[in-house]
Scaffold this motif. Structure first.
Motif, PDB file in Angstrom:
ATOM      1  N   ASN A   1      -1.749   2.098   8.376  1.00  0.00           N
ATOM      2  CA  ASN A   1      -1.147   1.284   7.323  1.00  0.00           C
ATOM      3  C   ASN A   1       0.356   1.441   7.423  1.00  0.00           C
ATOM      4  OD1 ASN A   1      -3.218   0.002   5.982  1.00  0.00           O
ATOM      5  ND2 ASN A   1      -3.555   1.660   4.502  1.00  0.00           N
TER       6      ASN A   1
ATOM      7  N   CYS B   1      -6.627   7.746   2.228  1.00  0.00           N
ATOM      8  CA  CYS B   1      -5.985   6.504   1.797  1.00  0.00           C
ATOM      9  C   CYS B   1      -6.629   6.023   0.505  1.00  0.00           C
ATOM     10  CB  CYS B   1      -6.115   5.435   2.876  1.00  0.00           C
ATOM     11  SG  CYS B   1      -5.453   3.828   2.366  1.00  0.00           S
ATOM     12  N   VAL B   2      -5.831   5.427  -0.358  1.00  0.00           N
ATOM     13  CA  VAL B   2      -6.304   4.900  -1.638  1.00  0.00           C
ATOM     14  C   VAL B   2      -7.376   3.817  -1.437  1.00  0.00           C
ATOM     15  CG1 VAL B   2      -4.559   3.058  -1.898  1.00  0.00           C
ATOM     16  CG2 VAL B   2      -5.417   4.232  -3.943  1.00  0.00           C
TER      17      VAL B   2
ATOM     18  N   GLY C   1      -2.629   8.383   0.536  1.00  0.00           N
ATOM     19  CA  GLY C   1      -1.791   8.216   1.721  1.00  0.00           C
ATOM     20  C   GLY C   1      -0.495   7.452   1.502  1.00  0.00           C
ATOM     21  N   PHE C   2      -0.471   6.510   0.555  1.00  0.00           N
ATOM     22  CA  PHE C   2       0.746   5.698   0.421  1.00  0.00           C
ATOM     23  C   PHE C   2       1.954   6.493  -0.062  1.00  0.00           C
ATOM     24  CE2 PHE C   2      -1.345   4.889  -3.715  1.00  0.00           C
ATOM     25  CZ  PHE C   2      -0.289   5.054  -4.612  1.00  0.00           C
TER      26      PHE C   2
HETATM   27 MO   LIG Z   1      -3.090   4.005   2.171  1.00  0.00          MO
END
Ligand SMILES: [Mo]
Ligand SMILES: Nc1nc2c(c(=O)[nH]1)N[C@H]1C(S)=C(S)[C@@H](COP(=O)(O)O)O[C@H]1N2
Length: 313
Positions: free
Chosen positions: A74, A131-132, A227-228
Motif C-alpha cells: 500500500n 493493515c487496517v 499499517g497506515f
Molecule cells: Mo494499510
C-alpha cells in the motif's frame, strides 16, 4: 603516533565487533577511527546492509516471503492497486535525501540517511504488520529506534505530539496526479508512543537496503498500530503541541482515527477487525485471530490506561 591509513572492506563487521575493535584500538593508544573510513559508501548506494545486530526475538511466526513483502504494497503515491508501488516506485529519486527534525525542539537539525544510521546501532526487528484492511505480514525490518533521533533534537516541554511528513513530487510519484488523498502523506504519534522502544525508523528489510515500494529511504514502523500509521518516505519530523491532522483522518474521520491501535474488538465501519488474512498463506487457510495491540499488549497497554479505546479508535 602511527596513523591508520586504510582499512580493508573485510573490516565491515557487525556493530559489536566494531565496538570491540574500537576498544582495542584505544588500548593500543592509536586513537579512534571514524566510522566513515569503515563504511566509505553511502547506505543508499549499497544493496545489502553491512552491519546490524540480528533480531533476538523471532515472534515464532513464519516470515512472509521477500517477494510478497515487496510486491504486495500500500503506497497510494504510486497508485491504489497492490502491485502499483512495485511497478512505479523505481521512479522516485531518493539520493540525496535529508530528514528535518523541527518544531518544539531546542536543537532543530537536518541530516542525511548516512548520518541518521550512525545515531544508534542498526538492529533487526521482526514485527507483524497488520493493515487496517484486514491482512498481515511478518517482516524482518532493520532500523534504529525513533527515540534515538528525537533525543538528539532535545524536545521541549511544549511538545505533545510528533508529526511525520512524506513528500509531494507528482512528476515522480504517479499516484499523486490523482487527489485521492491530500498530499503529502502525513502521520502522527503522541510523544510517549514515539519514544517507545518498539517504534523504529526502518532503512532496510531482510538484510537489504529498503526497497522504494516499502518506503525508502526511511519509513516509520509502529507494530501495535494499523499499517497506515507507518508512513513511508519521511522528509520531516515535527514536534507539535496539538494533535496533528493525519492523512487518513482527514480523508475519512468516521472510519480512521488518530490512534489506530490494532484492536480486534473495535470493528471498522465496513468490516470486522477480529480476524486477519496472512499474506502468502493459501486463500483456503483459515483467517488468524487478530490480537490486541497486534500482540504487543505487554509492551504498550500501559500507554493507554484509562483511555476509552472505543472512542479513541
Ligand atoms: Mo494499510
Ligand atoms: N507515504 C505513505 N506511507 C504509507 C502508505 C501510503 O499510502 N503512503 N500506506 C500505509 C499503509 S495503508 C500500509 S498497510 C503500509 C504498508 O507497508 P508495506 O507496503 O511496506 O507493507 O504502509 C503505510 N505507509
Amino acid at each position: 603516533m602511527r596513523k591508520i591509513k586504510s582499512i580493508p572492506s573485510s573490516a565491515i563487521t557487525p556493530e559489536f565487533i566494531f565496538h570491540e575493535r574500537r576498544e582495542f584500538i584505544k588500548k593500543l593508544g592509536l586513537g579512534s577511527i571514524s566510522l566513515s573510513i569503515l563504511s566509505s559508501k553511502s547506505l543508499l548506494a549499497l544493496s545489502t546492509i553491512p552491519s546490524f545486530t540480528q533480531a533476538k526475538d523471532s515472534l515464532n511466526q513464519k516470515l512472509t516471503s521477500y517477494k510478497d513483502i515487496t510486491t504486495y504494497n500500500n503506497y497510494y503515491e504510486f497508485g491504489t492497486s497492490k502491485s502499483d508501488p512495485y511497478e512505479h516506485a523505481e521512479n522516485l529519486n531518493i539520493d540525496p535525501w535529508s530528514i528535518q527534525v523541527i518544531g518544539a525542539v531546542n536543537k532543530p537539525f537536518t541530516m542525511s540517511i548516512d548520518e541518521l544510521v550512525k545515531l544508534a546501532p542498526l538492529e533487526e526487528r521482526i514485527y507483524s504488520l497488520r493493515c487496517v484492511e484486514g491482512w498481515s505480514m511478518v517482516i524482518p525490518w532493520i532500523g534504529i529506534p525513533l527515540n534515538a533521533l528525537l533525543k538528539r533534537a532535545s524536545i521541549t516541554n511544549n511538545a505533545k505530539f510528533v508529526e511525520f511528513i512524506s513528500l509531494k513530487r507528482p512528476s515522480e510519484m504517479v499516484g499523486q496526479k490523482d487527489n485521492i488523498l491530500d498530499w503529502p502523506y502525513r502521520e502522527g504519534l503522541r510523544i510517549d508512543e514515539a519514544m517507545h522502544p518498539l517504534t523504529i525508523l526502518a532503512v532496510g528489510l531482510y538484510g537489504k537496503v529498503l526497497p522504494k515500494q516499502n518506503g525508502a529511504p526511511l519509513r516509520l514502523v509502529v507494530p501495535w498500530k494499523y499499517g497506515f500509521k507507518s508512513i513511508k518516505a519521511i522528509t520531516q519530523i515535527k514536534m507539535v503541541e496539538k494533535i496533528p491532522l493525519t492523512t487518513w483522518v482527514k480523508a475519512n474521520p468516521k472510519e480512521y482515527g488518530f490512534y489506530s491501535n490494532v484492536n480486534p474488538s473495535v470493528d471498522h465501519l465496513r468490516w470486522t477487525q477480529a480476524t486477519e488474512r496472512r499474506i502468502g498463506e493459501s486463500l483456503l487457510s483459515p483467517r488468524l485471530k487478530t490480537q490486541m495491540f497486534n500482540g504487543y499488549a505487554n509492551e504498550v497497554a500501559h500507554l493507554y490506561q484509562g483511555m476509552d479505546l472505543n472512542r479513541n479508535f
